[in-house]
Write an enzyme that holds these catalytic residues in place. Structure first.
Site, PDB file in Angstrom:
ATOM      1  N   CYS A 162      -2.268  31.537  -1.305  1.00 54.76           N
ATOM      2  CA  CYS A 162      -2.309  32.085   0.056  1.00 54.76           C
ATOM      3  C   CYS A 162      -2.105  31.018   1.122  1.00 54.76           C
ATOM      4  CB  CYS A 162      -3.632  32.802   0.266  1.00 54.76           C
ATOM      5  SG  CYS A 162      -4.000  33.907  -1.091  1.00 54.76           S
ATOM      6  N   HIS A 193      -7.956  32.421   8.637  1.00 54.02           N
ATOM      7  CA  HIS A 193      -7.453  33.031   7.407  1.00 54.02           C
ATOM      8  C   HIS A 193      -7.989  34.464   7.343  1.00 54.02           C
ATOM      9  CE1 HIS A 193      -5.471  32.923   3.611  1.00 54.02           C
ATOM     10  NE2 HIS A 193      -6.562  33.176   2.918  1.00 54.02           N
ATOM     11  N   GLU A 204     -15.413  30.438   5.809  1.00 54.38           N
ATOM     12  CA  GLU A 204     -14.489  29.956   6.837  1.00 54.38           C
ATOM     13  C   GLU A 204     -15.241  29.750   8.155  1.00 54.38           C
ATOM     14  OE1 GLU A 204     -11.168  32.535   7.674  1.00 54.38           O
ATOM     15  OE2 GLU A 204     -10.002  30.887   8.535  1.00 54.38           O
ATOM     16  N   LYS A 211      -4.721  39.520   9.936  1.00 49.10           N
ATOM     17  CA  LYS A 211      -4.440  40.183   8.649  1.00 49.10           C
ATOM     18  C   LYS A 211      -4.719  41.685   8.710  1.00 49.10           C
ATOM     19  CE  LYS A 211      -4.526  36.451   5.331  1.00 49.10           C
ATOM     20  NZ  LYS A 211      -4.802  35.261   6.165  1.00 49.10           N
ATOM     21  N   HIS A 266      -2.521  41.022   3.927  1.00 50.74           N
ATOM     22  CA  HIS A 266      -2.486  39.637   3.475  1.00 50.74           C
ATOM     23  C   HIS A 266      -1.126  39.373   2.844  1.00 50.74           C
ATOM     24  CE1 HIS A 266      -3.328  35.788   2.044  1.00 50.74           C
ATOM     25  NE2 HIS A 266      -4.538  35.947   1.558  1.00 50.74           N
ATOM     26  N   PHE A 314      -6.237  30.595  -3.281  1.00 50.45           N
ATOM     27  CA  PHE A 314      -6.741  30.497  -4.654  1.00 50.45           C
ATOM     28  C   PHE A 314      -6.274  29.174  -5.252  1.00 50.45           C
ATOM     29  CE2 PHE A 314      -7.036  35.334  -5.766  1.00 50.45           C
ATOM     30  CZ  PHE A 314      -8.137  35.431  -4.952  1.00 50.45           C
TER      31      PHE A 314
END
Lengths: 80, 413
Positions: free
Chosen positions: B164, B304, B315, B336, B341, B400
């Site tokens: 991502c 994010h 975050e 998002k 996403h 990830f």
């Protein structure tokens, strides 16, 4: 559909060129700007359409539309 | 430090909320999410039946049809967005520019649609039936390769694959290549097309996706207590980065200057973030240091903000760690909830959203933030978009594998 008609349809799809540019005498590399992967894809689609097998060593000899048409017609007749 | 400065001169996107900057921005300002019910395949057996799909994409508007048929959808999106970005930049690539113009486009997953379909062909008809184009359509670097072929540019070329964070890392790499005098222009960003049975099924298996199937528009809820996971998006975001003198000489419109890039690893777990947010905080600090600015100078962070409990809390913790009391004064939002996403394209599309927020002095809101998580206590802009002059902004991505990336931009001056 005849082998020539089918082949023309496939080449139009792959190369996005007008059908009238494709003649029996057309050479793949020189006249149709087809690279080796184009030719592999074309032959695979013909194999599927006509339920035949084209061995690699035979495929390597096919340089013109006419050669492919005659080769595929011969394989179809063998199967018949 | 190299004194070559890098500016953003072109924006291009194929996204669930528009295929040009005006449509994209209008939808952000109107608070309209691009999330809906998946109609690409039968989702009867899938826990998640929603996604932000790209609609009304006519590939032949951007790429010759004969070329497009040998591209996976993620490559088509990438090429189309690159075409749009180059046009937006008014960039004419002259013969003398070819070796100083490069392409760096990431993808998280690559050609998963091609992989699935060709695997099915092989299982059904045997190995001899695999297409000669299977590999060149599927591999993740092919958007970067095809864009270079499309534009005829021979400068630095590559693809960063960091899940991502791929889009942010790719733009960061491109930024460094210009700073280090390897190129004058880089066409860079990310692209993704993984709304496929295996793509959706794989993320369902991770229990990462929202299953609020009955309410697609309310499904993605970053920083909200009732969040239920992320929603898959797709598309591409591409920017034209340019050495400042190069841009000025040709009279290009400059959107913003890219001034800092941070890239780190959590080094803890494959999918869970570091519980203290150390990797993310380190990336933010690295970007601030390169930018040569104080944390208090940052006006806005495009987070994010996936809408998963772990992401949102960690975050937020990382932001507070780095920005201290200023965290409560700055604006933070997640886009998002509009785009879904977009995985490997997320960082790029979010840098574009950040750039447009700066240009328009207006920050998009976070949708569906109705019951704020007590651990997420920053100003995430619930409600309408916020008018505010943005001089410096950051966009971050957390992927990830524990990849963290941050990009900082400054108003052009």
């Amino acid at each position: 559909m005849s082998v020539f008609e089918e082949l023309k349809k496939i080449i139009v799809e792959i190369k996005d060129i007008p059908e009238e540019d494709i003649q029996l005498e057309s050479k793949f590399a020189e006249d149709l700007e087809a690279d080796s992967l184009d030719i592999v894809e074309m032959l695979m689609l013909l194999e599927e359409q006509f339920d035949i097998q084209i061995p690699e060593e035979e495929a390597a000899k096919l340089k013109t539309v006419k050669q492919v048409v005659e080769y595929v017609e011969a394989r179809i007749n063998e199967n018949a | 430090m190299p004194d070559r400065r890098v500016v953003i001169t072109g924006l291009g996107m194929i996204s669930p909320i528009g295929h040009n900057k005006d449509d994209f921005w209008a939808q952000l300002m109107e608070g309209r999410s691009g999330i809906g019910t998946i109609d690409r395949f039968d989702t009867a057996d899938f826990p998640a039946k929603i996604a932000a799909q790209v609609n009304n994409f006519q590939v032949q508007d951007y790429i010759l049809r004969k070329n497009a048929r040998r591209m996976d959808l993620f490559v088509q999106y990438g090429c189309a967005a690159a075409r749009i970005a180059v046009e937006d930049a008014g960039l004419q690539i002259k013969p003398e520019d070819v070796e100083r113009t490069g392409v760096w486009i990431g993808s998280g997953i690559g050609g998963i649609d091609t992989f699935e379909k060709q695997h099915a062909v092989m299982m059904q008809k045997g190995v001899g039936s695999l297409s000669p184009f299977f590999i060149p359509m599927m591999i993740s670097n092919m958007a970067a390769g095809q864009v270079a072929i499309m534009l005829g540019v021979r400068g630095p070329n590559g693809c960063t694959v960091t899940a991502c964070a791929s889009g942010s890392n790719s733009i960061g790499e491109a930024f460094q290549l210009i700073r280090n005098n390897k190129a004058d222009v880089m066409i860079s960003g990310g692209t993704e097309a993984s709304i496929t049975p295996v793509g959706i099924g794989g993320f369902c298996a991770l229990k990462a996706l929202s299953t609020s199937n009955e309410e697609p528009l309310r499904s993605c809820r970053p920083f909200d207590l009732k969040r239920s996971g992320f929603v898959m998006g797709e598309g591409a975001g591409i920017v034209v980065l340019e050495e400042m003198e190069h841009a000025c000489q040709r009279g290009a419109h400059i959107y913003a200057e890219l001034i800092g890039y941070g890239a780190t690893a959590d080094a803890v777990h494959v999918v869970q973030p570091d519980m203290e947010g150390r990797g993310a905080a380190l990336a933010f600090r690295m970007a601030l240091t390169e930018a040569g600015i104080k944390p208090e100078e940052v006006d806005y962070i495009n987070a994010h903000g996936t809408g998963t409990e772990l992401n949102d809390q960690i975050e937020t913790k990382a932001i507070k760690d780095v920005f201290g009391q200023h965290s409560y004064k700055m604006l933070v939002s997640s886009t998002k909830c509009y785009t879904g996403h977009m995985l490997g394209a997320a960082g790029a599309i979010e840098l574009i959203a950040t750039t447009l927020a700066m240009k328009n002095s207006t920050v998009p809101s976070t949708l569906n933030l109705e019951n704020p998580d007590p651990l997420c206590d920053l100003d995430y802009i619930p409600g309408p978009p916020r008018h505010k002059e943005i001089n410096i902004a950051m966009s971050d991505s957390l992927g990830f594998g524990g990849h963290n990336a941050a990009l900082i931009i400054r108003k052009a001056r």
